[in-house]
Design an enzyme around this catalytic site. Structure first.
Site, PDB file in Angstrom:
ATOM      1  CG  ASP A 136     148.320  13.859  50.092  1.00  0.00           C
ATOM      2  OD1 ASP A 136     148.562  14.735  50.864  1.00  0.00           O
ATOM      3  OD2 ASP A 136     148.409  12.676  50.281  1.00  0.00           O
ATOM      4  CB  THR A 140     151.774  16.755  54.160  1.00  0.00           C
ATOM      5  OG1 THR A 140     152.143  15.481  53.304  1.00  0.00           O
ATOM      6  CG2 THR A 140     150.547  17.188  53.671  1.00  0.00           C
ATOM      7  N   GLY A 192     149.003  16.368  58.181  1.00  0.00           N
ATOM      8  CA  GLY A 192     148.402  15.641  56.957  1.00  0.00           C
ATOM      9  C   GLY A 192     146.948  15.373  57.452  1.00  0.00           C
ATOM     10  CG  ASP A 193     145.391  12.428  54.874  1.00  0.00           C
ATOM     11  OD1 ASP A 193     146.292  11.967  55.550  1.00  0.00           O
ATOM     12  OD2 ASP A 193     144.901  11.575  54.057  1.00  0.00           O
ATOM     13  N   GLY A 194     145.857  12.355  58.249  1.00  0.00           N
ATOM     14  CA  GLY A 194     145.456  11.571  59.281  1.00  0.00           C
ATOM     15  C   GLY A 194     145.514  12.500  60.512  1.00  0.00           C
ATOM     16  NE  ARG A 250     154.406   6.629  52.842  1.00  0.00           N
ATOM     17  CZ  ARG A 250     153.942   6.780  53.877  1.00  0.00           C
ATOM     18  NH1 ARG A 250     153.464   5.756  54.699  1.00  0.00           N
ATOM     19  NH2 ARG A 250     154.004   8.046  54.368  1.00  0.00           N
ATOM     20  NE  ARG A 310     160.308  11.139  19.447  1.00  0.00           N
ATOM     21  CZ  ARG A 310     160.322  11.526  20.731  1.00  0.00           C
ATOM     22  NH1 ARG A 310     161.112  12.842  20.904  1.00  0.00           N
ATOM     23  NH2 ARG A 310     159.945  11.108  21.634  1.00  0.00           N
ATOM     24  NE  ARG A 370     159.552  34.247  63.133  1.00  0.00           N
ATOM     25  CZ  ARG A 370     159.289  35.201  62.267  1.00  0.00           C
ATOM     26  NH1 ARG A 370     158.062  34.636  61.323  1.00  0.00           N
ATOM     27  NH2 ARG A 370     159.504  36.300  62.198  1.00  0.00           N
ATOM     28  CB  VAL A 395     150.794  29.420  66.177  1.00  0.00           C
ATOM     29  CG1 VAL A 395     149.992  28.944  67.559  1.00  0.00           C
ATOM     30  CG2 VAL A 395     150.068  28.565  64.954  1.00  0.00           C
ATOM     31  CD  GLU A 449     157.751   7.011  49.094  1.00  0.00           C
ATOM     32  OE1 GLU A 449     157.141   8.229  49.582  1.00  0.00           O
ATOM     33  OE2 GLU A 449     158.428   6.214  49.615  1.00  0.00           O
ATOM     34  CE  LYS A 490     164.368  14.155  24.271  1.00  0.00           C
ATOM     35  NZ  LYS A 490     163.641  14.545  25.375  1.00  0.00           N
ATOM     36  NE  ARG A 499     154.445   8.591  59.881  1.00  0.00           N
ATOM     37  CZ  ARG A 499     154.090   9.379  59.279  1.00  0.00           C
ATOM     38  NH1 ARG A 499     152.853  10.049  59.168  1.00  0.00           N
ATOM     39  NH2 ARG A 499     154.891   9.747  58.079  1.00  0.00           N
ATOM     40  NE  ARG A 553     158.065  35.698  67.315  1.00  0.00           N
ATOM     41  CZ  ARG A 553     159.408  35.904  66.862  1.00  0.00           C
ATOM     42  NH1 ARG A 553     159.517  36.546  65.802  1.00  0.00           N
ATOM     43  NH2 ARG A 553     160.560  35.572  67.629  1.00  0.00           N
ATOM     44  N   GLY A 555     154.551  13.173  59.097  1.00  0.00           N
ATOM     45  CA  GLY A 555     155.782  13.182  58.732  1.00  0.00           C
ATOM     46  C   GLY A 555     156.199  14.884  58.640  1.00  0.00           C
ATOM     47  CG  ASP A 602     152.674  12.951  50.517  1.00  0.00           C
ATOM     48  OD1 ASP A 602     153.940  13.184  50.072  1.00  0.00           O
ATOM     49  OD2 ASP A 602     152.542  12.344  51.326  1.00  0.00           O
TER      50      ASP A 602
HETATM   51  P1  ATP Z   1     151.535  12.826  56.513  1.00  0.00           P
HETATM   52  O1  ATP Z   1     150.795  13.240  55.170  1.00  0.00           O
HETATM   53  O2  ATP Z   1     153.118  13.305  56.527  1.00  0.00           O
HETATM   54  O3  ATP Z   1     151.642  11.276  56.653  1.00  0.00           O
HETATM   55  P2  ATP Z   1     149.588  12.644  58.439  1.00  0.00           P
HETATM   56  O4  ATP Z   1     149.005  13.664  59.390  1.00  0.00           O
HETATM   57  O5  ATP Z   1     148.542  11.981  57.160  1.00  0.00           O
HETATM   58  O6  ATP Z   1     150.852  13.211  57.682  1.00  0.00           O
HETATM   59  P3  ATP Z   1     149.530  10.107  60.038  1.00  0.00           P
HETATM   60  O7  ATP Z   1     150.594   9.289  60.176  1.00  0.00           O
HETATM   61  O8  ATP Z   1     148.544   9.425  58.854  1.00  0.00           O
HETATM   62  O9  ATP Z   1     150.139  11.356  59.305  1.00  0.00           O
HETATM   63  O10 ATP Z   1     148.891  10.821  60.983  1.00  0.00           O
HETATM   64  C1  ATP Z   1     149.268  11.122  62.239  1.00  0.00           C
HETATM   65  C2  ATP Z   1     148.811  10.923  63.508  1.00  0.00           C
HETATM   66  O11 ATP Z   1     147.552  11.062  63.492  1.00  0.00           O
HETATM   67  C3  ATP Z   1     148.655   9.344  63.617  1.00  0.00           C
HETATM   68  O12 ATP Z   1     149.984   8.673  64.203  1.00  0.00           O
HETATM   69  C4  ATP Z   1     147.645   9.393  64.858  1.00  0.00           C
HETATM   70  O13 ATP Z   1     148.051   9.597  65.933  1.00  0.00           O
HETATM   71  C5  ATP Z   1     146.823  10.292  64.366  1.00  0.00           C
HETATM   72  N1  ATP Z   1     145.729   9.750  63.339  1.00  0.00           N
HETATM   73  C6  ATP Z   1     145.899   9.121  62.252  1.00  0.00           C
HETATM   74  N2  ATP Z   1     144.557   8.688  61.772  1.00  0.00           N
HETATM   75  C7  ATP Z   1     143.726   8.721  63.063  1.00  0.00           C
HETATM   76  C8  ATP Z   1     142.469   8.046  63.259  1.00  0.00           C
HETATM   77  N3  ATP Z   1     141.631   7.653  62.273  1.00  0.00           N
HETATM   78  N4  ATP Z   1     141.929   8.503  64.397  1.00  0.00           N
HETATM   79  C9  ATP Z   1     142.831   8.940  65.514  1.00  0.00           C
HETATM   80  N5  ATP Z   1     143.818   9.556  65.178  1.00  0.00           N
HETATM   81  C10 ATP Z   1     144.288   9.277  63.989  1.00  0.00           C
END
Ligand code: ATP
Length: 325
Positions: free
Chosen positions: A132, A128, A104-106, A174, A215, A23, A25, A226, A217, A74, A27, A13, A130
Site C-alpha cells: 500500500d 510491507t 513501510g510508510d511510517g 488494516r 443459482r 543480504r 545491501v 481485517e 451454489k 515499533r 554484499r 511489521g 500490505d
Molecule cells: P507497516 O506497513 O508494516 O506497518 P510501517 O513502516 O508503516 O510498516 P509503522 O509502525 O507505521 O510501520 O512505523 C514504523 C516506525 O517508524 C515507528 O515505530 C516509528 O518509530 C517510525 N515512525 C512512524 N511514523 C513516524 C513519524 N510520523 N515520525 C517519526 N517516526 C515515525
C-alpha cells in the site's frame, strides 16, 4: 568524501523478502569497500546505538528465510524531535553516514524527518505485506503473503464444498484491501469485503450470497480484510448469523500470512532494491525510496511517501462478483 560506513535496519511489521534485501545491501557494500552496521530492532536500535558490524558471512543462508535477522520493532520515541537529534549526533559520532531503511510508510516518514532535520542520507526499500505504498506497484512480502493466503483458502475450499458451507476468511490489511482483493481473485472467492470499498459492503454481500444460492451454489468463500468497515470477519459473521440465521464458519488467517520462505519474486526484488540502494547512496543520492513501476526499478524522493496510498484497482474488485457466477 566517499561513503565509508552505512547502517541497515528493518522497521514496522516484518515481511518475507526483508532478509534478501539485507543480504544484498551488505554484499553490494562489501563489493564497494563500505562497512555495514546492522541496526537491531528498527529505529529502537538507533536510539540504543545497537548497531554491530554486519558481515557478508553473517548473511549466508538468509535469502530463503522469512522474518528479518535484524529484528524489527515499533519505536514511539522516534516520533520525538529531540530523540531524532540525538540519534543523528550519535550516528555522526560513530561515522555512520547513511542508512538503508526497509519498512513501510511510517518508517519512511521517520527516515524523511531524519534527513530533512539533520541531513542523514536515507534510502528506503519498501517492505510491507500490505502493498500500500504510493509510487510502487510492489512491496516486499506482498507476493509471499498472497500465495500463503491462497494456499490456506484452497484447503478451506475443500471442506467448504464437502459440507456445503459458507466460510468467512479474514486476511491482513488494516487500512488496505490490496491483499484481500488479490487473494479473492486468486482463490475464486464468491465475495470480498475491504476498507476502501465505496459501497455498503454488508448489503452487497447479502445480495451476492442470495444470488449465489438462487443459482444453486451451496458453498461460498468470502474474503474479508481485517480493516473492513464492518469490523472484520468475526463481526460480519455475527451479523449474518443474527440477521439471517446463517450457519457459517469464520477463519482468521492471522500471522501465518507474515511468515514463511519468501517467493522468488520477493527474493528478486529484495536483492535488486538492496543493491540499488547502496549504489545510489554512493553516487550521492540523499533521500529516496525505491519501487517498481510496470516492471521497472524506479526511485522516488522520500517526501513522496505522503502522497495518497494506492487502492485496490476497481476493475479487480469488480471481477470477483463476475467470476463467482
Ligand atoms: P507497516 O506497513 O508494516 O506497518 P510501517 O513502516 O508503516 O510498516 P509503522 O509502525 O507505521 O510501520 O512505523 C514504523 C516506525 O517508524 C515507528 O515505530 C516509528 O518509530 C517510525 N515512525 C512512524 N511514523 C513516524 C513519524 N510520523 N515520525 C517519526 N517516526 C515515525
Amino acid at each position: 568524501m566517499a561513503l565509508q560506513r552505512l547502517g541497515v535496519l528493518t522497521s514496522g511489521g516484518d515481511a518475507p523478502g526483508m532478509n534478501a534485501a539485507i543480504r544484498a545491501v551488505v554484499r553490494q557494500a562489501v563489493f564497494m569497500g563500505i562497512e555495514v552496521r546492522g541496526v537491531h530492532k528498527g529505529f529502537q536500535g538507533l536510539v540504543d546505538r545497537d548497531w554491530p558490524a554486519l558481515t557478508s558471512r553473517q548473511c549466508a543462508n538468509i535469502l530463503q528465510r522469512g522474518g528479518t535477522i535484524l529484528h524489527t520493532a515499533r519505536c514511539q520515541a522516534f516520533l520525538e524531535p529531540a530523540v531524532r537529534a540525538q540519534v543523528a549526533a550519535d550516528l555522526r559520532a560513530e561515522g555512520i553516514e547513511a542508512l538503508v531503511i526497509i519498512g513501510g510508510d511510517g518508517s519512511f516518514t521517520g527516515a524523511d524527518l531524519l534527513h530533512r532535520e539533520h541531513g542523514i542520507s536515507c534510502a528506503g526499500i519498501p517492505g510491507t505485506i500490505d502493498n500500500d505504498l504510493p509510487g510502487t506497484d510492489r512491496t516486499l512480502g506482498f507476493d509471499t503473503a498472497l500465495n500463503t493466503a491462497v494456499e490456506a483458502i484452497d484447503r478451506i475450499r475443500d471442506t467448504a464444498s464437502s459440507h456445503e458451507r459458507l466460510f468467512l476468511v479474514e486476511v491482513m490489511g488494516r487500512r488496505s484491501g490490496m491483499l484481500a482483493v488479490h487473494t479473492a481473485i486468486a482463490c475464486g472467492a464468491e465475495a470480498v469485503l475491504y476498507p476502501e470499498s465505496a459501497e455498503d459492503t454488508f448489503e452487497a454481500l447479502v445480495n451476492q450470497l442470495r444470488s449465489n444460492w438462487e443459482r444453486g451454489k451451496r458453498s461460498s468463500i468470502v474474503v474479508v480484510a481485517e480493516g473492513d468497515q464492518e469490523g472484520g470477519a468475526m463481526k460480519v459473521g455475527e451479523r449474518l448469523r443474527s440477521e439471517f440465521g446463517l450457519d457459517l464458519r469464520v477463519v482468521v488467517l492471522g500471522h501465518i500470512q507474515r511468515g514463511g520462505s519468501p517467493t522468488a519474486m520477493d527474493r528478486i526484488w529484495g536483492s535488486r532494491w538492496g543493491v540499488e540502494a547502496v549504489k545510489r547512496l554512493v553516487a550521492g543520492d540523499t533521500a529516496f525510496y525505491l519501487g517498481m513501476d510496470s516492471g521497472r526499478l524506479v526511485s522516488r524522493p522520500l517526501s513522496a511517501i505522503h502522497e495518497p496510498r494506492p487502492e485496490p484497482p476497481r476493475e479487480l474488485s469488480e471481477l470477483v462478483a463476475v467470476l463467482a457466477r
